[in-house]
Design a protein around this motif. Structure first.
Motif, PDB file in Angstrom:
ATOM      1  N   MET A   1     -40.094 -25.569  15.129  1.00 26.74           N
ATOM      2  CA  MET A   1     -39.276 -26.022  14.249  1.00 26.74           C
ATOM      3  C   MET A   1     -38.230 -27.292  14.994  1.00 26.74           C
ATOM      4  O   MET A   1     -38.251 -27.509  16.185  1.00 26.74           O
ATOM      5  N   ARG A   2     -37.714 -28.344  14.148  1.00 26.49           N
ATOM      6  CA  ARG A   2     -37.348 -29.727  14.620  1.00 26.49           C
ATOM      7  C   ARG A   2     -36.022 -29.908  13.841  1.00 26.49           C
ATOM      8  O   ARG A   2     -35.962 -29.613  12.632  1.00 26.49           O
ATOM      9  N   ALA A  41     -33.472 -28.426   9.274  1.00 27.87           N
ATOM     10  CA  ALA A  41     -34.760 -28.280   9.974  1.00 27.87           C
ATOM     11  C   ALA A  41     -35.895 -28.585   9.329  1.00 27.87           C
ATOM     12  O   ALA A  41     -35.954 -28.158   7.983  1.00 27.87           O
ATOM     13  N   ASP A  42     -36.979 -28.962   9.905  1.00 26.57           N
ATOM     14  CA  ASP A  42     -38.004 -28.887   9.431  1.00 26.57           C
ATOM     15  C   ASP A  42     -38.808 -27.611  10.242  1.00 26.57           C
ATOM     16  O   ASP A  42     -39.138 -27.818  11.326  1.00 26.57           O
ATOM     17  N   ALA A  43     -39.187 -26.676   9.226  1.00 28.05           N
ATOM     18  CA  ALA A  43     -40.006 -25.685   9.876  1.00 28.05           C
ATOM     19  C   ALA A  43     -40.969 -25.312   9.033  1.00 28.05           C
ATOM     20  O   ALA A  43     -41.070 -25.348   7.778  1.00 28.05           O
ATOM     21  N   GLU A  47     -42.390 -20.204  11.008  1.00 24.93           N
ATOM     22  CA  GLU A  47     -40.880 -20.338  11.644  1.00 24.93           C
ATOM     23  C   GLU A  47     -39.803 -19.907  10.674  1.00 24.93           C
ATOM     24  O   GLU A  47     -38.912 -19.371  11.308  1.00 24.93           O
ATOM     25  N   GLN A  48     -39.889 -20.092   9.334  1.00 24.41           N
ATOM     26  CA  GLN A  48     -38.902 -19.652   8.402  1.00 24.41           C
ATOM     27  C   GLN A  48     -38.774 -18.134   8.418  1.00 24.41           C
ATOM     28  O   GLN A  48     -37.644 -17.890   8.318  1.00 24.41           O
ATOM     29  N   GLU A  62     -41.005 -27.305   3.645  1.00 25.61           N
ATOM     30  CA  GLU A  62     -40.645 -27.019   5.098  1.00 25.61           C
ATOM     31  C   GLU A  62     -39.176 -27.563   5.585  1.00 25.61           C
ATOM     32  O   GLU A  62     -38.836 -27.518   6.693  1.00 25.61           O
ATOM     33  N   VAL A  66     -30.922 -23.920   7.962  1.00 24.71           N
ATOM     34  CA  VAL A  66     -31.136 -22.606   8.825  1.00 24.71           C
ATOM     35  C   VAL A  66     -29.403 -22.198   9.178  1.00 24.71           C
ATOM     36  O   VAL A  66     -28.749 -22.785   9.727  1.00 24.71           O
TER      37      VAL A  66
END
Length: 88
Positions: A1-2, A41-43, A47-48, A62, A66
């Motif tokens: 995740m970013r 976030a980009d996940a 990850e989500q 993505e 969050v």
């Protein structure tokens, strides 16, 4: 995740009990008497599954919002923040 919006801001929440909560979030919203702190976030889909997703970008599955923390608004005595974290 970013982090999709860059590093999140620093928030300090003072509670009526005298306790203080410090957290990282892009911002917050008010819903049903609660303050919802969140990050963009980009996940990946995997990850989500590990976090609470509040919303999604229609064009990018993505890119998600969050949940970082849910705090009852009636418990909050003071709220300060949004500024960048300072290096220590």
């Amino acid at each position: 995740m970013r982090f999709a919006a860059g590093p999140p801001g620093r928030w300090v929440i003072e509670l009526h009990s005298g306790a203080t909560i410090e957290l990282a979030a892009d911002g917050y919203s008010k819903t049903d008497g609660d303050l919802l702190f969140s990050i963009l976030a980009d996940a990946t889909i995997a990850e989500q599954a590990e976090v609470r997703v509040l919303g999604r970008a229609p064009a990018d599955p993505e890119r998600v919002i969050v949940l970082v923390a849910r705090i009852p608004e009636c418990e909050v005595a003071g709220l300060h923040g949004g500024e960048p974290w300072l290096a220590v």
